[in-house]
Design a protein around this motif. Structure first.
Motif, PDB file in Angstrom:
ATOM      1  N   ILE A 334      80.888 -71.776  51.666  1.00 45.90           N
ATOM      2  CA  ILE A 334      82.297 -71.806  51.273  1.00 45.90           C
ATOM      3  C   ILE A 334      82.481 -71.140  49.907  1.00 45.90           C
ATOM      4  O   ILE A 334      83.439 -70.384  49.685  1.00 45.90           O
ATOM      5  N   GLY A 335      81.532 -71.411  48.993  1.00 44.39           N
ATOM      6  CA  GLY A 335      81.627 -70.809  47.660  1.00 44.39           C
ATOM      7  C   GLY A 335      81.541 -69.294  47.710  1.00 44.39           C
ATOM      8  O   GLY A 335      82.258 -68.594  46.988  1.00 44.39           O
ATOM      9  N   ASN A 336      80.680 -68.753  48.562  1.00 46.63           N
ATOM     10  CA  ASN A 336      80.581 -67.294  48.694  1.00 46.63           C
ATOM     11  C   ASN A 336      81.889 -66.706  49.234  1.00 46.63           C
ATOM     12  O   ASN A 336      82.356 -65.654  48.767  1.00 46.63           O
ATOM     13  N   SER A 337      82.470 -67.361  50.246  1.00 48.90           N
ATOM     14  CA  SER A 337      83.733 -66.870  50.802  1.00 48.90           C
ATOM     15  C   SER A 337      84.826 -66.887  49.728  1.00 48.90           C
ATOM     16  O   SER A 337      85.621 -65.949  49.619  1.00 48.90           O
ATOM     17  N   HIS A 338      84.867 -67.953  48.949  1.00 50.34           N
ATOM     18  CA  HIS A 338      85.869 -68.043  47.879  1.00 50.34           C
ATOM     19  C   HIS A 338      85.638 -66.958  46.827  1.00 50.34           C
ATOM     20  O   HIS A 338      86.595 -66.341  46.335  1.00 50.34           O
ATOM     21  N   LYS A 339      84.357 -66.716  46.490  1.00 46.40           N
ATOM     22  CA  LYS A 339      84.033 -65.767  45.435  1.00 46.40           C
ATOM     23  C   LYS A 339      84.322 -64.320  45.854  1.00 46.40           C
ATOM     24  O   LYS A 339      84.921 -63.540  45.099  1.00 46.40           O
ATOM     25  N   TYR A 340      83.923 -63.934  47.077  1.00 46.20           N
ATOM     26  CA  TYR A 340      83.992 -62.536  47.468  1.00 46.20           C
ATOM     27  C   TYR A 340      85.232 -62.190  48.293  1.00 46.20           C
ATOM     28  O   TYR A 340      85.636 -61.031  48.342  1.00 46.20           O
ATOM     29  N   ALA A 341      85.842 -63.175  48.978  1.00 48.10           N
ATOM     30  CA  ALA A 341      87.023 -62.888  49.790  1.00 48.10           C
ATOM     31  C   ALA A 341      88.294 -63.399  49.115  1.00 48.10           C
ATOM     32  O   ALA A 341      89.305 -62.697  49.053  1.00 48.10           O
ATOM     33  N   GLY A 342      88.257 -64.642  48.604  1.00 45.38           N
ATOM     34  CA  GLY A 342      89.424 -65.201  47.939  1.00 45.38           C
ATOM     35  C   GLY A 342      90.583 -65.471  48.874  1.00 45.38           C
ATOM     36  O   GLY A 342      91.743 -65.426  48.459  1.00 45.38           O
ATOM     37  N   THR A 343      90.302 -65.723  50.157  1.00 47.84           N
ATOM     38  CA  THR A 343      91.351 -65.965  51.142  1.00 47.84           C
ATOM     39  C   THR A 343      91.230 -67.384  51.687  1.00 47.84           C
ATOM     40  O   THR A 343      90.334 -68.143  51.304  1.00 47.84           O
ATOM     41  N   ASP A 344      92.159 -67.725  52.611  1.00 49.54           N
ATOM     42  CA  ASP A 344      91.999 -68.986  53.332  1.00 49.54           C
ATOM     43  C   ASP A 344      90.695 -68.969  54.112  1.00 49.54           C
ATOM     44  O   ASP A 344      90.230 -67.911  54.557  1.00 49.54           O
ATOM     45  N   ILE A 345      90.112 -70.143  54.302  1.00 49.48           N
ATOM     46  CA  ILE A 345      88.830 -70.255  54.997  1.00 49.48           C
ATOM     47  C   ILE A 345      89.045 -71.097  56.253  1.00 49.48           C
ATOM     48  O   ILE A 345      89.544 -72.221  56.179  1.00 49.48           O
ATOM     49  N   HIS A 346      88.687 -70.538  57.400  1.00 51.27           N
ATOM     50  CA  HIS A 346      88.876 -71.209  58.683  1.00 51.27           C
ATOM     51  C   HIS A 346      87.539 -71.819  59.132  1.00 51.27           C
ATOM     52  O   HIS A 346      86.500 -71.146  59.098  1.00 51.27           O
ATOM     53  N   VAL A 347      87.599 -73.068  59.570  1.00 52.30           N
ATOM     54  CA  VAL A 347      86.399 -73.773  60.019  1.00 52.30           C
ATOM     55  C   VAL A 347      86.667 -74.316  61.423  1.00 52.30           C
ATOM     56  O   VAL A 347      87.699 -74.956  61.663  1.00 52.30           O
ATOM     57  N   SER A 348      85.747 -74.046  62.349  1.00 47.79           N
ATOM     58  CA  SER A 348      85.865 -74.594  63.705  1.00 47.79           C
ATOM     59  C   SER A 348      84.509 -75.142  64.136  1.00 47.79           C
ATOM     60  O   SER A 348      83.463 -74.782  63.565  1.00 47.79           O
ATOM     61  N   ILE A 379      71.248 -59.747  53.587  1.00 51.81           N
ATOM     62  CA  ILE A 379      71.850 -60.725  52.673  1.00 51.81           C
ATOM     63  C   ILE A 379      71.089 -62.042  52.618  1.00 51.81           C
ATOM     64  O   ILE A 379      71.320 -62.841  51.715  1.00 51.81           O
ATOM     65  N   THR A 380      70.191 -62.290  53.582  1.00 53.13           N
ATOM     66  CA  THR A 380      69.390 -63.514  53.501  1.00 53.13           C
ATOM     67  C   THR A 380      68.042 -63.267  52.817  1.00 53.13           C
ATOM     68  O   THR A 380      67.223 -64.189  52.735  1.00 53.13           O
ATOM     69  N   GLU A 381      67.823 -62.029  52.338  1.00 53.39           N
ATOM     70  CA  GLU A 381      66.594 -61.755  51.592  1.00 53.39           C
ATOM     71  C   GLU A 381      66.727 -62.315  50.178  1.00 53.39           C
ATOM     72  O   GLU A 381      67.795 -62.266  49.560  1.00 53.39           O
ATOM     73  N   LYS A 382      65.619 -62.824  49.671  1.00 51.50           N
ATOM     74  CA  LYS A 382      65.637 -63.438  48.346  1.00 51.50           C
ATOM     75  C   LYS A 382      66.001 -62.408  47.265  1.00 51.50           C
ATOM     76  O   LYS A 382      65.467 -61.308  47.241  1.00 51.50           O
ATOM     77  N   TYR A 383      66.955 -62.765  46.415  1.00 43.94           N
ATOM     78  CA  TYR A 383      67.407 -61.979  45.263  1.00 43.94           C
ATOM     79  C   TYR A 383      68.201 -60.728  45.644  1.00 43.94           C
ATOM     80  O   TYR A 383      68.485 -59.904  44.784  1.00 43.94           O
ATOM     81  N   TYR A 384      68.544 -60.563  46.934  1.00 46.03           N
ATOM     82  CA  TYR A 384      69.296 -59.363  47.313  1.00 46.03           C
ATOM     83  C   TYR A 384      70.786 -59.596  47.090  1.00 46.03           C
ATOM     84  O   TYR A 384      71.347 -60.604  47.516  1.00 46.03           O
ATOM     85  N   ARG A 385      71.440 -58.632  46.436  1.00 44.84           N
ATOM     86  CA  ARG A 385      72.884 -58.695  46.220  1.00 44.84           C
ATOM     87  C   ARG A 385      73.502 -57.413  46.765  1.00 44.84           C
ATOM     88  O   ARG A 385      73.038 -56.311  46.491  1.00 44.84           O
ATOM     89  N   GLY A 386      74.537 -57.560  47.556  1.00 46.20           N
ATOM     90  CA  GLY A 386      75.158 -56.427  48.213  1.00 46.20           C
ATOM     91  C   GLY A 386      76.055 -55.614  47.298  1.00 46.20           C
ATOM     92  O   GLY A 386      76.249 -55.923  46.118  1.00 46.20           O
ATOM     93  N   LYS A 387      76.642 -54.566  47.883  1.00 49.80           N
ATOM     94  CA  LYS A 387      77.481 -53.651  47.122  1.00 49.80           C
ATOM     95  C   LYS A 387      78.739 -54.335  46.602  1.00 49.80           C
ATOM     96  O   LYS A 387      79.268 -53.960  45.547  1.00 49.80           O
ATOM     97  N   LEU A 388      79.255 -55.341  47.329  1.00 51.50           N
ATOM     98  CA  LEU A 388      80.488 -56.004  46.920  1.00 51.50           C
ATOM     99  C   LEU A 388      80.275 -57.018  45.798  1.00 51.50           C
ATOM    100  O   LEU A 388      81.243 -57.602  45.303  1.00 51.50           O
ATOM    101  N   ALA A 389      79.007 -57.270  45.436  1.00 56.79           N
ATOM    102  CA  ALA A 389      78.737 -58.272  44.404  1.00 56.79           C
ATOM    103  C   ALA A 389      79.347 -57.855  43.070  1.00 56.79           C
ATOM    104  O   ALA A 389      79.907 -58.664  42.331  1.00 56.79           O
TER     105      ALA A 389
END
Length: 430
Positions: A334-348, A379-389
């Motif tokens: 949830i924290g990643n979605s808030h940090k990089y998207a900043g939108t509503d978060i849908h959970v099902s 993105i699940t590799e240790k210490y890897y940060r993508g272009k959007l970071a």
């Protein structure tokens, strides 16, 4: 290179010798043709015996032929022998034409030739086999045995004994790489010394960070306790508040959420104190049978990340999970979605079945741009940060821990882009 060149020349010489043997045997093989005089003599003798009353079957067996009493050249049996290129002559004892005498010597000649070719093939195979064995012996003596002599030294290196120097043998195939091997040993020894120093410095850094983080966390916990105590006292005394009851309830909930989070931080820092950032996989995960209602509680405690929209209630059942690790997992996602998207978060939520096991699937989706396709597998590799970071804070370890924790709980993790970034968490049902 000299040894290799010598081996190549030896192999070429051996194959040349095998070719010479093959050509010599081929020249010795001759085709002598058919001896017509021989068959004429046999025919005359056979006709004489026939006139003396010798049975036809006896004549065929004695002279190795077939006697066909047919006057027409189109007789089916004769046509068959003509097709085989057999010797067909008139059988006319006493001058009276009775049929044909047939010697099928072509088949015999073919069988004889086939056996000759077979013998030549066996001899050639034997020569090549001998050449191959000789070549293998040379290869062993010049290449393999010197390498085998290094096995004991390699075993010492594998055991971690990097202080034994490697003797370098001159004038051998191993001369070139033994020196490189010894250089590698020295570099490994130096690298080990640097690793020990780095590990010591890292542990000291983790200890200092743990101490520095626990101090403000303890202050926050104490502040929350004081605020909660004040709320209770005012409620017990019946004193009026300067804010509405709804706002007070919301404020009280936030204080409790802060207190809960600080306790979680305390537990995590206790783990980090005993494990370095490089070895976070060593943190223990102890899944127990827990109710799925805890997942909804974790989501309710994350209101500070924005609007979280549960699309349906979670199925009520027991799943295998470590409460602390699962709370970290949901907080990270949830924290990643808030940090990089900043939108509503849908959970099902739904139930799925994989590999004869049932799972509760938690699907978390934001409405942001998603993850770059090149970054998605990493993105699940240790210490890897993508272009959007960009310049956003982080260590690139959150999704790595999410994957590790989910797998250690007996579940799994899937993620992809679908009108936003989607993370699916699988919890194994009891």
């Amino acid at each position: 290179m000299k040894s290799l060149r010598g081996i190549i020349l030896l192999f070429a010489a051996l194959m040349g010798a095998a070719l010479v043997v093959l050509l010599f045997m081929n020249q010795k093989t001759e085709y002598h043709g058919r001896d017509v005089s021989y068959y004429n003599d046999r025919l005359l003798t056979m006709q004489k015996d026939y006139l003396e009353g010798t049975p036809v079957e006896t004549l065929e067996e004695k002279y190795g032929c077939r006697i066909i009493f047919a006057t027409a050249l189109t007789d089916s049996e004769l046509v068959t022998f003509y097709g085989k290129n057999a010797l067909v002559v008139d059988f006319a004892p006493g001058g009276e034409y009775l049929g044909k005498a047939v010697w099928d010597d072509t088949s015999e000649a073919y069988e004889t030739g086939r056996m000759a070719v077979f013998r030549m093939t066996l001899i050639f195979w034997g020569v090549v086999l001998a050449a191959g064995i000789l070549l293998i012996v040379v290869l062993y003596l010049r290449m393999i045995r010197p390498v085998q002599e290094l096995s004991a030294y390699s075993t010492e290196i594998a055991r971690g004994n990097l202080d034994v120097p490697l003797p370098i043998r001159k004038n051998g195939i191993s001369e070139g790489f033994t020196e490189s091997f010894d250089l590698m040993r020295e570099e490994l020894r130096n690298a080990r010394e640097r690793e020990v120093l780095a590990e010591k410095a890292k542990k000291e850094l983790v200890a200092d960070l743990s101490h520095d983080i626990k101090t403000p966390v303890a202050t926050i916990q104490a502040t929350c306790e004081v605020m909660e105590m004040k709320f209770r006292r005012k409620q017990e005394s019946g004193e009026p508040y300067d804010i509405s009851g709804e706002e007070l309830e919301d404020l009280s909930g936030k204080v409790k959420s802060i207190a809960t989070k600080t306790e979680t931080i305390n537990q995590i820092m206790g783990n980090v104190f005993h494990a370095t950032m490089e070895d976070l996989e060593q943190i223990k995960v102890n899944p127990t049978e827990e109710s799925t209602e805890l997942i909804e509680e974790y989501l309710r405690n994350l209101k500070n990340y924005g609007t979280i929209l549960p699309e349906n209630p979670i199925p009520r059942c027991l799943v295998y999970m470590d409460k602390l690790r699962m709370e970290q997992v949901i907080d990270n996602v949830i924290g990643n979605s808030h940090k990089y998207a900043g939108t509503d978060i849908h959970v099902s939520f739904d139930e799925v079945r994989q590999a004869d096991s049932s799972f509760i699937r938690i699907r978390i989706r934001d409405e942001g741009p998603g993850v770059d396709e090149e970054d998605l597998p990493l993105i699940t590799e240790k210490y890897y940060r993508g272009k959007l970071a960009g310049d956003r804070s982080g260590y690139g370890i959150g999704m790595h821990l999410v994957k590790s924790y989910m797998e250690k709980q007996g579940g799994g993790l899937e993620y992809y882009n679908d009108n936003g970034f989607v993370v699916e968490l699988l919890l194994k049902k009891v």
